[in-house]
Motif scaffolding. Structure first.
Motif, PDB file in Angstrom:
ATOM      1  N   LEU A  11       3.891   2.409  15.007  1.00 19.99           N
ATOM      2  CA  LEU A  11       3.859   3.858  15.132  1.00 19.99           C
ATOM      3  C   LEU A  11       5.211   4.473  14.817  1.00 19.99           C
ATOM      4  O   LEU A  11       5.305   5.504  14.152  1.00 19.99           O
ATOM      5  N   ASN A  12       6.283   3.842  15.287  1.00 23.33           N
ATOM      6  CA  ASN A  12       7.613   4.410  15.081  1.00 23.33           C
ATOM      7  C   ASN A  12       8.061   4.326  13.630  1.00 23.33           C
ATOM      8  O   ASN A  12       8.807   5.169  13.152  1.00 23.33           O
ATOM      9  N   LEU A  13       7.597   3.289  12.922  1.00 20.66           N
ATOM     10  CA  LEU A  13       8.062   3.092  11.558  1.00 20.66           C
ATOM     11  C   LEU A  13       7.115   3.670  10.520  1.00 20.66           C
ATOM     12  O   LEU A  13       7.448   3.710   9.343  1.00 20.66           O
ATOM     13  N   ALA A  14       5.936   4.097  10.953  1.00 18.46           N
ATOM     14  CA  ALA A  14       4.915   4.493   9.987  1.00 18.46           C
ATOM     15  C   ALA A  14       5.433   5.546   9.006  1.00 18.46           C
ATOM     16  O   ALA A  14       5.389   5.348   7.793  1.00 18.46           O
ATOM     17  N   VAL A  15       5.889   6.672   9.541  1.00 22.62           N
ATOM     18  CA  VAL A  15       6.347   7.735   8.656  1.00 22.62           C
ATOM     19  C   VAL A  15       7.639   7.339   7.943  1.00 22.62           C
ATOM     20  O   VAL A  15       7.819   7.602   6.755  1.00 22.62           O
ATOM     21  N   PHE A  16       8.535   6.652   8.666  1.00 20.54           N
ATOM     22  CA  PHE A  16       9.822   6.281   8.086  1.00 20.54           C
ATOM     23  C   PHE A  16       9.649   5.376   6.875  1.00 20.54           C
ATOM     24  O   PHE A  16      10.195   5.622   5.802  1.00 20.54           O
ATOM     25  N   LEU A  17       8.851   4.318   7.022  1.00 22.11           N
ATOM     26  CA  LEU A  17       8.666   3.376   5.924  1.00 22.11           C
ATOM     27  C   LEU A  17       7.955   4.040   4.759  1.00 22.11           C
ATOM     28  O   LEU A  17       8.283   3.785   3.602  1.00 22.11           O
ATOM     29  N   SER A  18       6.986   4.872   5.059  1.00 20.88           N
ATOM     30  CA  SER A  18       6.281   5.556   3.985  1.00 20.88           C
ATOM     31  C   SER A  18       7.214   6.499   3.233  1.00 20.88           C
ATOM     32  O   SER A  18       7.120   6.635   2.020  1.00 20.88           O
ATOM     33  N   ALA A  25       5.911   6.247  -4.734  1.00 24.26           N
ATOM     34  CA  ALA A  25       4.565   6.823  -4.614  1.00 24.26           C
ATOM     35  C   ALA A  25       4.360   7.926  -5.643  1.00 24.26           C
ATOM     36  O   ALA A  25       3.248   8.142  -6.126  1.00 24.26           O
ATOM     37  N   CYS A  26       5.449   8.629  -5.986  1.00 17.46           N
ATOM     38  CA  CYS A  26       5.311   9.705  -6.955  1.00 17.46           C
ATOM     39  C   CYS A  26       4.889   9.175  -8.320  1.00 17.46           C
ATOM     40  O   CYS A  26       4.274   9.881  -9.110  1.00 17.46           O
ATOM     41  N   ASN A  27       5.271   7.921  -8.608  1.00 18.52           N
ATOM     42  CA  ASN A  27       4.930   7.330  -9.887  1.00 18.52           C
ATOM     43  C   ASN A  27       3.665   6.494  -9.820  1.00 18.52           C
ATOM     44  O   ASN A  27       3.233   5.943 -10.828  1.00 18.52           O
ATOM     45  N   GLN A 204       3.014  -7.366   8.189  1.00 16.16           N
ATOM     46  CA  GLN A 204       2.524  -6.438   9.197  1.00 16.16           C
ATOM     47  C   GLN A 204       3.275  -5.108   9.126  1.00 16.16           C
ATOM     48  O   GLN A 204       2.672  -4.035   9.190  1.00 16.16           O
ATOM     49  N   LEU A 205       4.604  -5.207   9.005  1.00 13.88           N
ATOM     50  CA  LEU A 205       5.412  -3.994   8.987  1.00 13.88           C
ATOM     51  C   LEU A 205       5.222  -3.174   7.716  1.00 13.88           C
ATOM     52  O   LEU A 205       5.611  -1.998   7.673  1.00 13.88           O
ATOM     53  N   SER A 206       4.622  -3.782   6.694  1.00  9.67           N
ATOM     54  CA  SER A 206       4.365  -3.040   5.458  1.00  9.67           C
ATOM     55  C   SER A 206       3.072  -2.238   5.541  1.00  9.67           C
ATOM     56  O   SER A 206       2.737  -1.497   4.613  1.00  9.67           O
ATOM     57  N   ALA A 207       2.338  -2.374   6.648  1.00  7.86           N
ATOM     58  CA  ALA A 207       1.045  -1.709   6.773  1.00  7.86           C
ATOM     59  C   ALA A 207       1.112  -0.203   6.502  1.00  7.86           C
ATOM     60  O   ALA A 207       0.229   0.344   5.818  1.00  7.86           O
ATOM     61  N   PRO A 208       2.127   0.525   7.000  1.00  6.26           N
ATOM     62  CA  PRO A 208       2.162   1.972   6.744  1.00  6.26           C
ATOM     63  C   PRO A 208       2.207   2.327   5.264  1.00  6.26           C
ATOM     64  O   PRO A 208       1.775   3.414   4.873  1.00  6.26           O
ATOM     65  N   LEU A 209       2.723   1.397   4.432  1.00  5.05           N
ATOM     66  CA  LEU A 209       2.805   1.695   3.011  1.00  5.05           C
ATOM     67  C   LEU A 209       1.420   1.811   2.387  1.00  5.05           C
ATOM     68  O   LEU A 209       1.255   2.462   1.351  1.00  5.05           O
ATOM     69  N   SER A 210       0.429   1.173   3.018  1.00  4.85           N
ATOM     70  CA  SER A 210      -0.938   1.279   2.516  1.00  4.85           C
ATOM     71  C   SER A 210      -1.485   2.686   2.714  1.00  4.85           C
ATOM     72  O   SER A 210      -2.375   3.121   1.978  1.00  4.85           O
ATOM     73  N   LEU A 211      -0.959   3.387   3.713  1.00  2.00           N
ATOM     74  CA  LEU A 211      -1.473   4.707   4.045  1.00  2.00           C
ATOM     75  C   LEU A 211      -0.817   5.818   3.251  1.00  2.00           C
ATOM     76  O   LEU A 211      -1.408   6.886   3.076  1.00  2.00           O
ATOM     77  N   GLY A 212       0.414   5.592   2.780  1.00  4.17           N
ATOM     78  CA  GLY A 212       1.153   6.670   2.164  1.00  4.17           C
ATOM     79  C   GLY A 212       1.681   7.631   3.221  1.00  4.17           C
ATOM     80  O   GLY A 212       1.449   7.462   4.422  1.00  4.17           O
ATOM     81  N   ILE A 213       2.387   8.643   2.781  1.00  2.00           N
ATOM     82  CA  ILE A 213       3.008   9.582   3.712  1.00  2.00           C
ATOM     83  C   ILE A 213       1.959  10.358   4.497  1.00  2.00           C
ATOM     84  O   ILE A 213       2.005  10.434   5.724  1.00  2.00           O
ATOM     85  N   GLU A 214       0.985  10.933   3.781  1.00  2.00           N
ATOM     86  CA  GLU A 214      -0.041  11.733   4.460  1.00  2.00           C
ATOM     87  C   GLU A 214      -0.807  10.901   5.470  1.00  2.00           C
ATOM     88  O   GLU A 214      -0.977  11.298   6.631  1.00  2.00           O
ATOM     89  N   GLY A 215      -1.281   9.723   5.061  1.00  2.91           N
ATOM     90  CA  GLY A 215      -2.062   8.877   5.950  1.00  2.91           C
ATOM     91  C   GLY A 215      -1.264   8.397   7.142  1.00  2.91           C
ATOM     92  O   GLY A 215      -1.801   8.293   8.256  1.00  2.91           O
ATOM     93  N   SER A 216       0.015   8.089   6.926  1.00  2.00           N
ATOM     94  CA  SER A 216       0.854   7.622   8.028  1.00  2.00           C
ATOM     95  C   SER A 216       1.063   8.719   9.072  1.00  2.00           C
ATOM     96  O   SER A 216       1.032   8.459  10.277  1.00  2.00           O
ATOM     97  N   ILE A 217       1.273   9.942   8.594  1.00  2.00           N
ATOM     98  CA  ILE A 217       1.448  11.056   9.525  1.00  2.00           C
ATOM     99  C   ILE A 217       0.179  11.247  10.349  1.00  2.00           C
ATOM    100  O   ILE A 217       0.221  11.443  11.569  1.00  2.00           O
TER     101      ILE A 217
END
Length: 399
Positions: A11-18, A25-27, A204-217
């Motif tokens: 939860l703490n790293l979700a937005v940060f890592l994304s 992600a822009c590309n 495991q810690l890369s999981a937020p990257l699957s969601l992207g910024i919007e999904g992580s938030i």
């Protein structure tokens, strides 16, 4: 099973890592890259056995069928690993129930003709089993931890055709305590599940990257909510469904809102009880009924706001300024003692899926199409591991 410490890290790293991946992600391909497959109502997509309704806004996601099957297999493997030596096997998520209660679902005495479809017939009355739960996969997780909460409704005594054959007289409505879901794309969903189930900490810690910024938030918002009582909380379908059939069909979302607004912020004293949400429900229902308004919001075929009221983008909220909610039914949970071992066991053997439905309320969108495959498979696996038969409740059970 994920530990509480890992969940906090996630939860703490979700937005940060994304955010670190923002430039990449822009590309990358856009989240809205839904395959442009032109389909008429309820045709099969080329090369697959999945039905879509293009007129209502459904479209095929890239490699959707393969991703869905891989999601199913990954979750099956997780359940076998988690419960083979620790029976009974529980649900993959929403494994901790706060209470399963018998309720009444009464449709308004008057409804506009355009809304009288499926179970929404003016004056109709149904019995219902309603299960309240935490969203997390850990059944021992304390309620004081932030989490999404679920409200699953099973109406009984529903006549007519059903989209699944395992239950003949039911209609299920599934909801969570947030108006949107955190992911759209089956491929990203698969990547998330594989990351969370990996034994590799970095994976495991890369999981937020699957969601992207919007999904992580969104995931952080869902999983940080704390409530005082499930009976005082509002719930949303988050994803869309059909209302009606033929040329009169439209898309809808639904919501359950407490009839009376009651303070729902937990106090520190409640946190001393790891299962305080069950305790809160017991205390309320020992002396009082509970009540919810059942609401729907709709979107017509060809709506000028169609791009803002998306069927496929589960992360997109239908703004009430464009699609206002209105009440179609009232749910009454009468005073009762639900905290009985037999009743709990009975409810844990019930299967809830949005595909337990009449055709007039067909689930729409990619997330619901994943659910069709995964929920049925996981329910069958659970029942087989536990040596129990799937049951279709009637509302006449006693414990």
């Amino acid at each position: 099973m994920r530990s509480l410490s890992f969940r906090s890290i996630f939860l703490n790293l979700a937005v940060f890592l994304s955010s670190l991946m923002f430039l990449a992600a822009c590309n990358a391909p856009s989240e809205s890259l839904v395959a442009e497959t032109a389909l008429t109502s309820n045709q099969l997509a080329p090369g697959s056995d999945i039905e879509y309704d293009a007129e209502l806004g459904e479209s095929l996601w890239p490699d959707e069928q393969a991703a869905t099957l891989a999601i199913k297999e990954s979750i099956e493997q997780t359940i076998r690993s988690r419960y083979s030596n620790n029976l009974p096997a529980l649900r993959h998520v929403h494994s901790k129930a706060h209470g399963c209660v018998l309720a009444d679902f009464r449709v308004n005495g008057t409804l506009q003709d355009e809304h009288q479809h499926g179970v929404f017939r003016a004056g109709a009355h149904y019995k219902a089993w309603i299960r309240f739960s935490n969203s997390d996969s850990d059944p021992s997780r304390e309620d004081k931890e932030g989490d999404g909460r679920g409200m699953s409704i099973k109406l009984m005594g529903i006549p007519g055709e059903k989209l699944l054959s395992d239950e003949s007289s039911t209609q299920d409505f599934l909801m969570i305590t947030h108006p949107v879901f955190f992911i759209n794309d089956p491929q990203k969903y698969l990547s998330l599940i594989q990351s969370l189930s990996s034994s590799n900490l970095l994976r495991q810690l890369s999981a937020p990257l699957s969601l992207g910024i919007e999904g992580s938030i969104i995931a952080v918002k869902i999983n940080s909510k704390k409530i005082a009582n499930p009976l005082y909380t509002r719930y949303w379908s988050a994803v869309p469904y059909q209302l009606g059939s033929g040329s009169n069909r439209r898309a809808m979302k639904f919501s359950a809102r407490p009839c009376s607004q009651v303070g729902n912020i937990p106090d520190e004293a409640q946190f001393q009880d790891p299962n305080y949400l069950r305790t809160a429900m017991k205390q309320h229902l020992s002396t009082n009924d509970a009540c919810f308004e059942f609401l729907i919001q709709t979107r017509d075929i060809g709506s000028v706001e169609e791009d803002k009221l998306s069927v496929e983008m589960a992360t997109s909220e239908w703004e009430e300024s464009m699609a206002p909610f209105f009440q179609v039914a009232t749910i009454t949970i009468p005073r009762q003692n639900f905290d009985k071992p037999g009743q709990h066991k009975f409810c844990e053997n019930i299967s809830y899926t949005p595909w337990h439905t009449v055709p007039e309320h067909r689930p729409l969108g990619g997330v619901n199409r994943i659910r069709k495959v995964v929920y049925t498979s996981i329910a069958n696996l659970r029942h087989n591991m536990n040596g129990v038969r799937s049951i279709e409740p009637t509302g006449n059970e006693s414990f």
